[in-house]
Design a protein around this motif. Structure first.
Motif, PDB file in Angstrom:
ATOM      1  N   UNK A 260       0.834  -1.097  -0.030  1.00  0.00           N
ATOM      2  CA  UNK A 260       0.160   0.067   0.037  1.00  0.00           C
ATOM      3  C   UNK A 260       0.753   1.471   0.090  1.00  0.00           C
ATOM      4  N   UNK A 261       1.919   1.314  -0.780  1.00  0.00           N
ATOM      5  CA  UNK A 261       2.688   2.629  -1.021  1.00  0.00           C
ATOM      6  C   UNK A 261       2.828   2.942  -2.339  1.00  0.00           C
ATOM      7  N   UNK A 262       1.905   2.514  -3.113  1.00  0.00           N
ATOM      8  CA  UNK A 262       1.946   2.794  -4.528  1.00  0.00           C
ATOM      9  C   UNK A 262       1.149   3.834  -4.726  1.00  0.00           C
ATOM     10  N   UNK A 263       1.607   4.863  -5.405  1.00  0.00           N
ATOM     11  CA  UNK A 263       0.765   6.262  -5.571  1.00  0.00           C
ATOM     12  C   UNK A 263       1.257   6.791  -7.103  1.00  0.00           C
ATOM     13  N   UNK A 264       0.540   7.710  -7.809  1.00  0.00           N
ATOM     14  CA  UNK A 264       0.688   8.422  -9.066  1.00  0.00           C
ATOM     15  C   UNK A 264       0.493   9.726  -8.864  1.00  0.00           C
ATOM     16  N   UNK A 265       1.217  10.432  -9.275  1.00  0.00           N
ATOM     17  CA  UNK A 265       1.319  12.089  -8.981  1.00  0.00           C
ATOM     18  C   UNK A 265       1.666  12.534 -10.313  1.00  0.00           C
ATOM     19  N   UNK A 266       0.904  13.013 -11.120  1.00  0.00           N
ATOM     20  CA  UNK A 266       1.285  13.702 -12.334  1.00  0.00           C
ATOM     21  C   UNK A 266       2.126  12.539 -13.172  1.00  0.00           C
ATOM     22  N   UNK A 267       3.274  12.558 -13.622  1.00  0.00           N
ATOM     23  CA  UNK A 267       3.763  11.620 -14.528  1.00  0.00           C
ATOM     24  C   UNK A 267       4.836  10.680 -13.914  1.00  0.00           C
ATOM     25  N   UNK A 268       4.530  10.781 -12.524  1.00  0.00           N
ATOM     26  CA  UNK A 268       5.515   9.806 -11.661  1.00  0.00           C
ATOM     27  C   UNK A 268       4.831   8.783 -10.980  1.00  0.00           C
TER      28      UNK A 268
END
Length: 444
Positions: A260-268
């Motif tokens: 549960x440490x997966x995240x998408x912010x913008x193009x990253x």
């Protein structure tokens, strides 16, 4: 049985999911980007092709909930507005329009009125319901089955208006998770007890009839994430990025993915890897190419991530805002913050452990801090001017729900359950949650 520990969580992180939770982790956040803010509501299901009438259908008398309401027409904060009893321990409720959809360990799936808890329909799958249902476009996707060696599970597509089962999907793979639904396709990932980074399957099934659209090879799903055009599936040492048309975009190798440490912010794309539990590293990955953009490895433990819009935050012993393009720190605060679905509203994140705090996401300033008064506690939802905190009572895990004023941090109310409480969802001035075999509506 695999001896791999699914989570290498920091000692400061409270309420870290158990190994059993890892093995049956479903799509947190449903079809939204995982790691994003906790919300005050579940997505409102629209009718799609389902009937638009709201007429209850006949129910099985053995599985239909029994509903009782309080004598007080307008109960005070923290008190029970209604209670519905089902057969077996219930999952966390999911909002579906004017209803709640829940499952139980004895195989019941039911839709309840949010107004008074009355049953609209119920069905019996004959198998324990695993995780909470995923609701999208008038349909609930329910996983049921055992978690024993070699046990095979089933995904059912259930019309939330009528309770009709539209189709079933039961492959030979052991255990199943619904990652999410997008553009007429539901994405289902498999896993088993031998946790590896290969040897499992991502299925793309048609929402209309459950037919196969495509499959892709993955590892054991450790909490997949669905964006507009990509399915991200993390496993033990690898992150797979697969386009929603089945094209493999890229794979990224890590030392030991932290659940549960997966995240998408913008193009990253961001995640935490930690072969050594005392030395975690945050990875920033280019969403297009899968190349590493940066790593964040400080002398303090950073175990969790959160995306809010196009911004990225990392937390544990401290809370830091990171430029997702460069990995550079924008601000740092000393407030301990495990960023597991923390609630956010009006640019303020409500984070906590032993203390609850209101932190500005603009500059990291802390508006207030307050003692929570419950063990292993964490904020889980917002309702109007109330931040709702789930906590334990001594050795009894997740037995208290507490309400605090979002403006001042003042304690408002405490509810103590007879059984372990699920995380609540909030809507219309109420918190809806499970407690043993009961679904509760609390005034907040």
């Amino acid at each position: 049985m695999s001896d791999w520990k699914a989570y290498a969580a920091s000692p400061t992180v409270s309420n870290v999911p158990s190994r059993r939770t890892f093995l049956r982790a479903a799509a947190v956040g449903l079809t939204a980007v995982s790691g994003c803010l906790g919300t005050t509501d579940e997505p409102t299901a629209n009718t799609g092709s389902a009937p638009t009438t709201d007429t209850p259908t006949p129910t099985d008398s053995e599985t239909a909930p029994r509903t009782t309401s309080t004598d007080t027409p307008t109960p005070g904060p923290g008190t029970v507005a209604w209670r519905a009893s089902l057969s077996g321990t219930v999952t966390r409720p999911v909002r579906a329009g004017d209803r709640l959809v829940v499952g139980t360990e004895e195989g019941v799936v039911a839709a309840l009125s949010r107004t008074d808890g009355s049953v609209r329909w119920s069905i019996d799958t004959g198998e324990p319901v695993q995780g909470r249902p995923v609701v999208e476009n008038g349909v609930a996707y329910v996983v049921s089955g055992q978690y024993g060696l070699g046990d095979h599970q089933t995904v059912r597509s259930v019309d939330i208006h009528t309770g009709d089962v539209r189709w079933e999907f039961a492959p030979e793979d052991w255990w199943l998770d619904v990652i999410g639904v997008r553009d007429g396709t539901v994405f289902v990932a498999s896993s088993d007890d031998n946790v590896q980074s290969s040897g499992q399957t991502l299925y793309a099934r048609a929402v209309s009839d459950g037919s196969n659209e495509w499959t892709a090879e993955i590892g054991d799903n450790a909490g997949g994430l669905l964006t507009d055009d990509t399915v991200y599936v993390p496993s033990r040492t690898r992150l797979d990025a697969i386009a929603t048309d089945g094209t493999r975009r890229w794979s990224y190798e890590v030392g030991e993915y932290q659940y549960k440490t997966l995240a998408v912010a913008g193009e990253t794309v961001a995640l935490v890897s930690s072969p050594d539990p005392s030395d975690p590293t945050v990875h920033g990955i280019d969403a297009t190419t899968g190349d590493r953009r940066w790593t964040f490895d400080e002398d303090w433990r950073a175990y969790t991530t959160m995306a809010h819009g196009d911004r990225l935050f990392v937390g544990d012993q401290k809370l830091v805002a990171i430029d997702p393009a460069t990995g550079e720190s924008e601000w740092v605060t000393d407030k301990q913050a495990a960023l597991y679905d923390v609630p956010v509203a009006d640019g303020t994140a409500y984070v906590g452990n032993e203390t609850l705090g209101a932190v500005s996401l603009d500059d990291g300033s802390v508006a207030w801090r307050t003692e929570i008064g419950a063990d292993l506690s964490r904020p889980v939802a917002l309702a109007d001017r109330t931040v709702v905190v789930l906590g334990s009572a001594g050795d009894e895990r997740n037995r208290r729900l507490l309400g605090f004023d979002t403006n001042t941090g003042d304690s408002g109310w405490t509810f103590e359950g007879e059984h372990e409480l699920t995380e609540p969802i909030t809507a219309d001035g109420r918190a809806y949650l499970g407690s043993g075999s009961d679904v509760l509506a609390l005034a907040v």
